[in-house]
Design a protein around this motif. Structure first.
Motif, mmCIF file in Angstrom:
data_model
loop_
_atom_site.group_PDB
_atom_site.id
_atom_site.type_symbol
_atom_site.label_atom_id
_atom_site.label_comp_id
_atom_site.label_asym_id
_atom_site.label_seq_id
_atom_site.Cartn_x
_atom_site.Cartn_y
_atom_site.Cartn_z
ATOM 1 N N ALA A 113 0.809 -1.223 0.000
ATOM 2 C CA ALA A 113 0.000 0.000 0.000
ATOM 3 C C ALA A 113 0.839 1.268 0.000
ATOM 4 C CB ALA A 113 -0.950 0.000 1.192
ATOM 5 N N ALA A 114 1.884 1.333 0.822
ATOM 6 C CA ALA A 114 2.663 2.564 0.969
ATOM 7 C C ALA A 114 4.054 2.455 0.354
ATOM 8 C CB ALA A 114 2.776 2.942 2.449
ATOM 9 N N LEU A 115 4.221 1.538 -0.597
ATOM 10 C CA LEU A 115 5.503 1.393 -1.289
ATOM 11 C C LEU A 115 5.414 2.035 -2.670
ATOM 12 C CD1 LEU A 115 6.467 -2.283 -0.343
ATOM 13 C CD2 LEU A 115 7.199 -0.137 0.735
ATOM 14 N N PRO A 116 6.548 2.478 -3.232
ATOM 15 C CA PRO A 116 6.525 3.165 -4.534
ATOM 16 C C PRO A 116 6.038 2.247 -5.652
ATOM 17 C CG PRO A 116 8.617 3.520 -3.384
ATOM 18 C CD PRO A 116 7.900 2.452 -2.629
ATOM 19 N N GLU A 117 5.323 2.825 -6.591
ATOM 20 C CA GLU A 117 4.832 2.050 -7.729
ATOM 21 C C GLU A 117 5.968 1.470 -8.552
ATOM 22 O OE1 GLU A 117 1.418 3.564 -9.989
ATOM 23 O OE2 GLU A 117 1.387 5.257 -8.597
ATOM 24 N N ALA A 118 7.087 2.179 -8.630
ATOM 25 C CA ALA A 118 8.217 1.712 -9.433
ATOM 26 C C ALA A 118 8.794 0.408 -8.909
ATOM 27 C CB ALA A 118 9.313 2.783 -9.469
ATOM 28 N N GLN A 119 8.573 0.106 -7.627
ATOM 29 C CA GLN A 119 9.094 -1.140 -7.043
ATOM 30 C C GLN A 119 7.974 -2.100 -6.658
ATOM 31 O OE1 GLN A 119 10.557 1.909 -5.695
ATOM 32 N NE2 GLN A 119 12.248 1.707 -7.163
ATOM 33 N N GLY A 120 6.872 -2.070 -7.391
ATOM 34 C CA GLY A 120 5.800 -3.027 -7.167
ATOM 35 C C GLY A 120 4.774 -2.608 -6.150
ATOM 36 N N GLY A 121 4.881 -1.387 -5.611
ATOM 37 C CA GLY A 121 3.912 -0.922 -4.635
ATOM 38 C C GLY A 121 2.726 -0.244 -5.289
ATOM 39 N N LEU A 122 1.852 0.288 -4.444
ATOM 40 C CA LEU A 122 0.650 0.972 -4.931
ATOM 41 C C LEU A 122 0.787 2.492 -4.861
ATOM 42 C CD1 LEU A 122 -2.131 -1.291 -3.375
ATOM 43 C CD2 LEU A 122 -1.074 -1.442 -5.630
ATOM 44 N N GLY A 123 1.932 2.964 -4.380
ATOM 45 C CA GLY A 123 2.171 4.401 -4.362
ATOM 46 C C GLY A 123 1.364 5.160 -3.335
ATOM 47 N N GLY A 124 0.900 4.484 -2.290
ATOM 48 C CA GLY A 124 0.104 5.138 -1.261
ATOM 49 C C GLY A 124 0.970 5.897 -0.263
ATOM 50 N N THR A 125 0.323 6.359 0.801
ATOM 51 C CA THR A 125 0.987 7.177 1.807
ATOM 52 C C THR A 125 0.852 6.542 3.184
ATOM 53 O OG1 THR A 125 -0.998 8.475 2.306
ATOM 54 C CG2 THR A 125 0.379 9.228 0.454
ATOM 55 N N LEU A 126 1.381 7.257 4.171
ATOM 56 C CA LEU A 126 1.250 6.800 5.549
ATOM 57 C C LEU A 126 -0.212 6.662 5.948
ATOM 58 C CD1 LEU A 126 2.375 6.149 8.345
ATOM 59 C CD2 LEU A 126 2.597 8.611 8.752
ATOM 60 N N LEU A 127 -1.081 7.496 5.410
ATOM 61 C CA LEU A 127 -2.506 7.396 5.736
ATOM 62 C C LEU A 127 -3.060 6.028 5.349
ATOM 63 C CD1 LEU A 127 -5.088 8.631 6.801
ATOM 64 C CD2 LEU A 127 -5.438 9.723 4.579
ATOM 65 N N ASP A 128 -2.601 5.478 4.230
ATOM 66 C CA ASP A 128 -3.057 4.134 3.838
ATOM 67 C C ASP A 128 -2.608 3.094 4.859
ATOM 68 O OD1 ASP A 128 -4.166 4.507 0.911
ATOM 69 O OD2 ASP A 128 -2.323 5.658 1.005
ATOM 70 N N THR A 129 -1.372 3.219 5.310
ATOM 71 C CA THR A 129 -0.870 2.301 6.335
ATOM 72 C C THR A 129 -1.706 2.386 7.600
ATOM 73 O OG1 THR A 129 1.395 2.453 5.489
ATOM 74 C CG2 THR A 129 1.121 1.719 7.753
ATOM 75 N N VAL A 130 -2.020 3.610 8.018
ATOM 76 C CA VAL A 130 -2.793 3.828 9.241
ATOM 77 C C VAL A 130 -4.199 3.252 9.110
ATOM 78 C CG1 VAL A 130 -3.923 5.680 10.537
ATOM 79 C CG2 VAL A 130 -1.466 5.780 10.106
ATOM 80 N N LEU A 131 -4.799 3.383 7.928
ATOM 81 C CA LEU A 131 -6.131 2.800 7.719
ATOM 82 C C LEU A 131 -6.098 1.281 7.895
ATOM 83 C CD1 LEU A 131 -7.335 4.838 4.602
ATOM 84 C CD2 LEU A 131 -8.069 5.127 6.981
ATOM 85 N N ILE A 132 -5.023 0.672 7.415
ATOM 86 C CA ILE A 132 -4.896 -0.789 7.531
ATOM 87 C C ILE A 132 -4.681 -1.203 8.980
ATOM 88 C CG2 ILE A 132 -3.469 -2.766 6.903
ATOM 89 C CD1 ILE A 132 -2.911 -1.290 4.221
ATOM 90 N N THR A 133 -3.708 -0.584 9.661
ATOM 91 C CA THR A 133 -3.395 -1.015 11.023
ATOM 92 C C THR A 133 -4.527 -0.687 11.992
ATOM 93 O OG1 THR A 133 -2.160 1.052 11.426
ATOM 94 C CG2 THR A 133 -0.903 -0.868 10.692
ATOM 95 N N GLY A 134 -5.278 0.377 11.715
ATOM 96 C CA GLY A 134 -6.421 0.676 12.575
ATOM 97 C C GLY A 134 -7.435 -0.453 12.588
ATOM 98 N N GLN A 135 -7.662 -1.052 11.433
ATOM 99 C CA GLN A 135 -8.604 -2.174 11.348
ATOM 100 C C GLN A 135 -7.987 -3.464 11.890
ATOM 101 O OE1 GLN A 135 -11.818 -1.633 10.525
ATOM 102 N NE2 GLN A 135 -11.099 0.496 10.481
ATOM 103 N N LEU A 136 -6.700 -3.689 11.631
ATOM 104 C CA LEU A 136 -6.049 -4.882 12.173
ATOM 105 C C LEU A 136 -6.035 -4.841 13.700
ATOM 106 C CD1 LEU A 136 -2.986 -5.327 9.761
ATOM 107 C CD2 LEU A 136 -5.239 -6.418 9.636
ATOM 108 N N GLY A 137 -5.932 -3.627 14.271
ATOM 109 C CA GLY A 137 -5.948 -3.493 15.717
ATOM 110 C C GLY A 137 -7.268 -3.914 16.339
#
Length: 388
Positions: free
Chosen positions: A55-79
């Motif tokens: 989610a928060a990795l660069p598109e050039a290296q196989g990521g989706l080009g997201g930001t820290l907010l995407d990470t926070v959305l994921i961990t908030g639900q995993l919590g």
């Protein structure tokens, strides 16, 4: 900073919520814990297939080009589900430190396998004397023909039990002695988990997650195992820890939400004197206090995200210390009150709510506890007043 989710972010949050509601209820989690699972391959594949690892990795290296907010959305639900898989350690801490430290060629070589879930990296930075902060570092790298020899011990390595490789913070001699103020600088190495001289001990934590203690006894690494250029190690490590702290704070906010929901439902069905105990005004006041603490914690998380996006690194780190202390204490209060309102049943292993308190206790110890971060903030404020 705009905290209104765009359609893609809303879909991301909803996808994680569906997963934890459908596939990671308390019974499923308990089965994993009793089986001694540290990371379910099935669930990790789900994380990869849904793009959560990328989610928060660069598109050039196989990521989706997201930001820290995407990470926070994921961990908030995993919590909310107390997920035991090492998403925080591998997909946030290690991945973001690697992204910040590595050269473009190193990112091309290492990040795609993290994004697709085929490899796990863990960040080995914490030592007994550092107490969860990035410094001081006692582990050293001695120059050797063609590379370095590593000596030292790293503790509380999240995701370290199953990692294929480690990102390790080490003190190395400066490349140019004239630039050295103390003869050494902090650098980051990538070390394969099967390297000769490397050993790890699995550490079960109080909340059913796992960490590792990793010992480096004369581990030889080639010179190309160094990440980035001279001077990049400590800033990259601090950036990775900023992302990790924000993700952990979001996880705790999610845990508080769920603990309040569970407690609210219990108060509706538990009866005393022929009526639901949720009708007692004193208990309603306690629930209101829990909800207020959670909302203060959520606001602090928003302040941290805004600071990371807009402030200088020093100011963002100070805000991270404030958030870590405030949200950690709020989580222990809210989850502790949830146990109190359940009475004796809240203390049992078989019931859900006590496990949220355990997670809050462990989370307080990660990346430095509340007392340590309050001390860091006090020192920073004192220095700023002295300068003024």
């Amino acid at each position: 900073m705009n905290f209104n989710l765009n359609p893609e972010q809303q879909l991301l949050q909803d996808s994680v919520r569906r997963f934890v509601d459908r596939d990671y209820d308390f019974e499923a989690r308990t089965a994993l814990v009793k089986a001694g699972s540290r990371c379910s391959a099935k669930h990790w594949n789900t994380f990869a297939n849904n793009g959560w690892l990328a989610a928060a990795l660069p598109e050039a290296q196989g990521g989706l080009g997201g930001t820290l907010l995407d990470t926070v959305l994921i961990t908030g639900q995993l919590g909310r589900a107390l997920v035991i898989e090492p998403y925080l350690g591998c997909a946030v801490l290690a991945a973001q430190t690697l992204r910040a430290a590595a050269t473009e060629a190193q990112r091309d070589a290492l990040l795609p396998s993290l994004a697709d879930g085929s490899r796990k990296l863990a960040l080995a930075y914490s030592e007994a004397a550092s107490r969860g902060l990035p410094t001081p570092v006692a582990m050293r790298a001695d120059p050797a023909p063609g590379g370095y020899v590593l000596h030292g011990v790293k503790t509380l390595v999240l995701g370290g039990c199953d990692a294929d490789a480690f990102i390790v913070s080490v003190m190395t001699p400066y490349a140019t002695p004239a630039s050295a103020h103390d003869g050494a600088e902090l650098r980051l190495f990538v070390v394969e988990a099967d390297a000769a001289g490397l050993s790890r001990c699995a550490l079960p934590l109080h909340d059913a997650t796992w960490a590792a203690e990793v010992t480096f006894d004369g581990v030889f690494v080639k010179a190309d195992a160094l990440l980035g250029e001279s001077g990049s190690g400590l800033p990259a490590l601090r950036e990775g820890l900023l992302h990790g702290t924000a993700a952990l704070c979001a996880e705790l906010v999610g845990a508080m939400e769920k603990a309040i929901e569970i407690t609210s439902e219990y108060l509706k069905v538990r009866k005393q004197f022929g009526v639901p105990i949720g009708s007692f005004q004193a208990l309603q006041h306690r629930m209101a206090d829990m909800a207020a603490e959670m909302e203060v914690a959520r606001s602090m998380l928003y302040a941290l995200l805004a600071s990371i996006e807009t402030d200088a690194p020093e100011a963002a780190e100070r805000t991270a210390s404030q958030a870590k202390a405030l949200i950690g204490r709020a989580a222990k209060y809210v989850c502790g009150q949830a146990i109190q309102l359940h009475g004796g049943i809240g203390m049992t292993e078989e019931y859900t709510v006590g496990h949220y308190f355990k997670r809050a206790v462990v989370a307080d110890a990660l990346f430095g506890n509340a007392d340590l971060h309050e001390s860091c903030v006090a020192q920073a404020l004192q220095q700023s007043l002295t300068v003024e």
